[in-house]
Design an enzyme around this catalytic site. Structure first.
Site, PDB file in Angstrom:
ATOM      1  N   ASP A  42     -27.726  48.330  54.555  1.00  9.86           N
ATOM      2  CA  ASP A  42     -27.323  48.174  53.217  1.00  9.86           C
ATOM      3  C   ASP A  42     -28.514  47.857  52.410  1.00  9.86           C
ATOM      4  OD1 ASP A  42     -27.542  45.608  54.302  1.00  9.86           O
ATOM      5  OD2 ASP A  42     -25.581  44.863  53.165  1.00  9.86           O
TER       6      ASP A  42
ATOM      7  N   TYR B  97     -31.430  46.128  49.761  1.00 18.66           N
ATOM      8  CA  TYR B  97     -32.000  44.588  49.887  1.00 18.66           C
ATOM      9  C   TYR B  97     -31.036  43.823  48.767  1.00 18.66           C
ATOM     10  CZ  TYR B  97     -36.064  46.966  51.855  1.00 18.66           C
ATOM     11  OH  TYR B  97     -36.767  47.835  52.729  1.00 18.66           O
TER      12      TYR B  97
ATOM     13  N   PHE C 192     -34.311  51.493  52.983  1.00 20.12           N
ATOM     14  CA  PHE C 192     -35.781  50.893  53.370  1.00 20.12           C
ATOM     15  C   PHE C 192     -36.604  50.994  52.099  1.00 20.12           C
ATOM     16  CE2 PHE C 192     -34.107  52.150  57.637  1.00 20.12           C
ATOM     17  CZ  PHE C 192     -34.281  51.063  58.116  1.00 20.12           C
TER      18      PHE C 192
ATOM     19  N   HIS D 263     -34.653  49.024  65.810  1.00 20.69           N
ATOM     20  CA  HIS D 263     -34.866  48.627  64.456  1.00 20.69           C
ATOM     21  C   HIS D 263     -36.145  48.276  64.409  1.00 20.69           C
ATOM     22  CE1 HIS D 263     -34.097  47.153  60.541  1.00 20.69           C
ATOM     23  NE2 HIS D 263     -32.712  48.245  60.610  1.00 20.69           N
TER      24      HIS D 263
END
Length: 235
Positions: free
Chosen positions: A76, A78, A89, A198
């Site tokens: 989701d 920032y 990202f 990740h």
């Protein structure tokens, strides 16, 4: 009167390059309007929702379905105001780059033997056919994951399935558990799936660094007769 997210949805629908996405059930069966209404209700209650309304649909605005060559799934946006602008990202804040993005860009620089970028804005990737989409398109300031159960995930699942079905050759970069769960939606006889841990520093397995996803993706795209992605951000 429409709330800000409902208005942003209406404006997204009116854009000429969104026809491919608008054929998804999410935009046909009322799901999009239902999710937008939920987010508008949160805004009406006084909460700050990120990114700004005009950036919520950036990922699927900058990258039409029929132009997708690479897919990167995030979680989701920032939760700090000013940081997110609707691409997974990607970062437009004024401070230090977020840790996961730093890891991604360091891997890219080492993988392709190019300078480490200063910028964290990944719009250049999106405009070349890299779909940078989060599982939830909105979040509340200071509350990571606040909108993960609002219904946005249906859009992402349908997008991955449609890309798999309709596009001839796409690279799916699945980083982390939630992204990797969507591998089942992808036809591996047509597409390249590159799975890894990740890029977050909280990933104790540290199984992202050294996976060379960027060079692998480009080599495969070239093999399929497609233009590779210019991953450099400062060039």
């Amino acid at each position: 009167m429409k709330g800000p997210i409902s208005q942003a949805l209406a404006e997204f629908r009116a854009k000429p390059k969104t026809a491919g996405w608008l054929r998804l059930p999410f935009f046909q069966d009322g799901s999009a309007e239902a999710v937008a209404a939920k987010v508008d209700a949160v805004i009406a209650s006084g909460a700050q929702v990120l990114p700004p309304p005009d950036a919520v649909f950036t990922s699927i605005s900058l990258t039409p379905l029929e132009k997708v060559k690479v897919v990167v799934l995030g979680q989701d946006p920032y939760p700090t105001p000013g940081d997110s602008h609707g691409l997974a990202f990607s970062y437009r804040g004024s401070g230090r780059l977020p840790a996961s993005l730093r890891t991604i860009l360091r891997e890219m620089a080492e993988d392709l033997d190019v300078p480490l970028p200063v910028s964290g804005d990944l719009s250049k990737w999106a405009k070349q056919g890299v779909l940078l989409i989060n599982t939830a398109l909105t979040v509340e300031a200071g509350q990571s994951g606040a909108h993960m159960k609002f219904g946005w995930s249906a859009l992402v699942d349908q997008a991955v399935s449609a890309i798999s079905q309709q596009q001839p050759a796409v690279v799916f970069l699945l980083w982390g558990g939630p992204a990797r769960k969507r591998a089942a939606l992808i036809d591996r006889s047509k597409h390249l799936v590159i799975e890894a841990g990740h890029p977050s520093p909280l990933n104790r397995l540290n199984d992202f660094r050294g996976t060379k996803p960027f060079s692998q993706a480009n080599a495969w795209l070239v093999e399929k007769g497609l233009e590779p992605i210019d991953w450099r951000l400062d060039a």
